[in-house]
Design a protein around this motif. Structure first.
Motif, short mmCIF file in Angstrom:
data_model
loop_
_atom_site.label_atom_id
_atom_site.label_comp_id
_atom_site.label_asym_id
_atom_site.label_seq_id
_atom_site.Cartn_x
_atom_site.Cartn_y
_atom_site.Cartn_z
N LYS A 250 48.82 46.97 44.94
CA LYS A 250 48.24 45.68 45.31
C LYS A 250 46.84 45.88 45.89
N ALA A 251 46.71 46.91 46.71
CA ALA A 251 45.41 47.16 47.35
C ALA A 251 44.35 47.51 46.32
N SER A 252 44.76 48.16 45.23
CA SER A 252 43.79 48.55 44.21
C SER A 252 43.20 47.34 43.49
N THR A 253 43.93 46.23 43.47
CA THR A 253 43.41 45.02 42.84
C THR A 253 42.73 44.10 43.85
N ASP A 254 42.86 44.45 45.10
CA ASP A 254 42.28 43.61 46.16
C ASP A 254 41.46 44.50 47.10
N LYS A 255 40.65 45.35 46.51
CA LYS A 255 39.95 46.39 47.25
C LYS A 255 38.69 45.84 47.92
N LYS A 256 38.40 46.39 49.10
CA LYS A 256 37.17 46.00 49.78
C LYS A 256 35.96 46.46 48.97
N GLU A 257 34.98 45.59 48.87
CA GLU A 257 33.75 45.93 48.16
C GLU A 257 32.57 46.10 49.11
#
Length: 248
Positions: free
Chosen positions: A134-141
């Motif tokens: 999930k984090a990989s699709t909602d990663k901080k940019e």
């Protein structure tokens, strides 16, 4: 199957006990000893800047007891108590210690406790796989950092590496000859960064994995800067290299 290596620190004010536990750790393949401390205060100072999986912690020590210290450590660090006094067992489990070794203990008893720790971390790793996806699709940019009384928006894709300098961090960016300086600890920053994009490779450096140009022996080269991979962080970094290398 990937072998899980647990970083550990031994804390005991008795030199003989310290050396005994060290010998046990060194003969246990899934444990990696990164520090021996003769007091809880020394360990507390060390953990302010370093992340550790497991503490082998004596209880009865001068100045600051193991029980008092156990309430101050980060949640991700787990404890196995080592003590000569069995009356502390209940208190040990109240602070959610993984196990409690009563001195004198032999290697078989030590290994049983260490295996409990390995099982706990393996379960934790397994249960977090969905969260990682999930984090990989909602990663901080990007991150906002305070510098010179302003909040600067830093694109993580532009970061080459972070350099720790006591209470400050230098942020080195692409196409910037001078770093951005911000008041922050490297440990606090590490917890905020995407784990698959950034890795701590030294007490003073976190690097952008995507911006590594060359790996030469124990050094990383990013934009002509050489950064040494210290022994503590080498196993994890070598695992990253192996996972991303072409097989012969």
């Amino acid at each position: 199957m990937e072998t899980l290596i647990l970083s550990c620190v031994i804390v005991d004010d008795e030199p003989m006990a310290l050396n005994l536990v060290e010998s046990y750790v060194n003969k246990t393949p899934f444990l990696n000893l990164i520090k021996k401390c003769s007091s809880a205060i020394e360990a507390m100072e060390y953990l302010q800047n370093e992340t550790v999986d497991l503490l082998f912690l004596d209880i009865q020590m001068p100045d600051l007891t193991g029980l008092e210290f156990s309430k101050m450590i980060p949640k991700q660090t787990r404890i196995i108590f080592t003590t000569a006094f069995d009356q502390y067992a209940l208190e040990g489990f109240k602070v959610e210690a993984l196990d409690y070794l009563l001195k004198p203990f032999d290697y078989a008893e030590f290994l049983t406790a260490a295996n409990k720790a390995r099982t706990w971390f393996n379960l934790l790793k397994g249960s977090s796989q969905d969260q990682v996806k999930k984090a990989s699709t909602d990663k901080k940019e990007f991150l906002f950092v305070k510098s010179e009384y302003k909040q600067l928006r830093i694109k993580l894709a532009d970061v080459q590496y972070f350099e720790g300098l006591k209470d400050y961090i230098k942020i080195w960016l692409k196409d910037n000859s001078k770093p951005i300086l911000t008041l922050m600890s490297l440990k606090s920053l590490e917890e905020e960064l995407p784990k698959d994009d950034f890795m701590r490779v030294h007490r003073s450096f976190i690097v952008s994995l995507k911006n590594i140009e060359v790996v030469e022996r124990s050094q990383i080269i990013i934009n002509k800067q050489r950064i040494t991979v210290s022994e503590q962080y080498k196993p994890k970094f070598l695992e990253f290299i192996n996972q991303n290398s072409l097989s012969n």
